[in-house]
Design an enzyme around this catalytic site. Structure first.
Site, PDB file in Angstrom:
ATOM      1  CD  GLU A 185     -11.734  17.766  13.570  1.00 49.83           C
ATOM      2  OE1 GLU A 185     -10.773  18.516  13.252  1.00 49.83           O
ATOM      3  OE2 GLU A 185     -12.833  18.193  13.961  1.00 49.83           O
ATOM      4  CG  HIS A 242       2.679  -1.951  -1.677  1.00 47.58           C
ATOM      5  ND1 HIS A 242       1.897  -2.493  -0.684  1.00 47.58           N
ATOM      6  CD2 HIS A 242       3.511  -2.943  -2.084  1.00 47.58           C
ATOM      7  CE1 HIS A 242       2.235  -3.761  -0.491  1.00 47.58           C
ATOM      8  NE2 HIS A 242       3.220  -4.052  -1.332  1.00 47.58           N
ATOM      9  CE  LYS A 276      -1.282   3.557  -1.108  1.00 44.86           C
ATOM     10  NZ  LYS A 276      -0.277   2.494  -0.914  1.00 44.86           N
ATOM     11  CE1 TYR A 292      -1.847   1.382   3.938  1.00 49.11           C
ATOM     12  CE2 TYR A 292      -3.342  -0.087   5.100  1.00 49.11           C
ATOM     13  CZ  TYR A 292      -2.061   0.265   4.708  1.00 49.11           C
ATOM     14  OH  TYR A 292      -1.005  -0.514   5.095  1.00 49.11           O
ATOM     15  CG  ASP A 302       5.233  -6.756  -0.442  1.00 50.55           C
ATOM     16  OD1 ASP A 302       4.941  -6.185  -1.508  1.00 50.55           O
ATOM     17  OD2 ASP A 302       4.618  -6.553   0.623  1.00 50.55           O
TER      18      ASP A 302
END
Length: 199
Positions: free
Chosen positions: A29, A63, A78, A138, A181
């Site tokens: 899960e 980020h 997130k 994500y 980046d």
């Protein structure tokens, strides 16, 4: 039972699900809204789900996304997990009023453990892929908006992130980064320029 472990940076957790193996494979899960609400103290509404596939050595981040009002406090949350492979997952505190501002914590995420990290608004995120074809998922609380995205140099000496030097097979890592980046500001520069606003 799924276990939530709060990291030393407030507002960040590692989630370790209970695995249910049998002769067919494994079931776990990965996300449960009611448990997330119970632990984090608020609802986590998923507005976008992203999938990234990375070669070993790919370094993404740091980020963070601001909110529509231009602050970190209302920014994107997130929930990150690995479907396949493994990553060195890093949380960086970018909240200027936080006692742990500028500090980082790392969690090894893997497809075998099915663990995840949950990041509150204002926390930066970076990953280093340790295996070929690493697949990350994500769950994001807001949709991607390039106007609200910010990047901090993951190799900033002031952050001092201790990136692994070898991949999951013991081979030396050569960082692969995007142009964005590589051009990212260091934390002090971003703070001084207003790139990272007050909460």
């Amino acid at each position: 039972m799924t276990q939530w472990r709060e990291l030393p940076i407030a507002g960040a957790w590692e989630i370790v699900p209970e695995l249910h193996p049998d002769d067919r494979g494994v079931n776990a899960e990965l996300f449960k809204a009611s448990l997330t609400r119970e632990v984090a103290g608020r609802d986590f509404s998923t507005s976008q789900v992203n999938c990234s596939i990375s070669k070993a050595g790919v370094l993404r981040g740091v980020h963070v996304a601001l909110g529509e009002d231009g602050t970190l406090a209302s920014g994107q949350e997130k929930y990150v997990t690995v479907a396949s492979g493994s990553v060195f997952d890093v949380v960086v505190d970018l909240r200027s009023d936080s006692p742990t501002f500028g500090s980082w914590e790392a969690v090894l995420l893997s497809g075998e453990r099915r663990n995840a990290v949950f990041l509150s608004a204002g926390l930066g995120h970076a990953i280093l892929a340790l295996t070929e074809d690493t697949v990350l998922l994500y769950l994001c609380s807001s949709e991607y908006d390039p106007r609200l995205e910010r990047a901090i140099d993951a190799l900033d000496p002031a952050l001092g992130i201790e990136w692994p030097s070898k991949d999951a097979h013991g081979h030396p890592i050569e960082f692969m980064r995007s142009e964005r980046d590589r051009a990212a500001l260091r934390l002090a520069e971003a703070t001084a320029s207003g790139t990272l606003p007050e909460r």
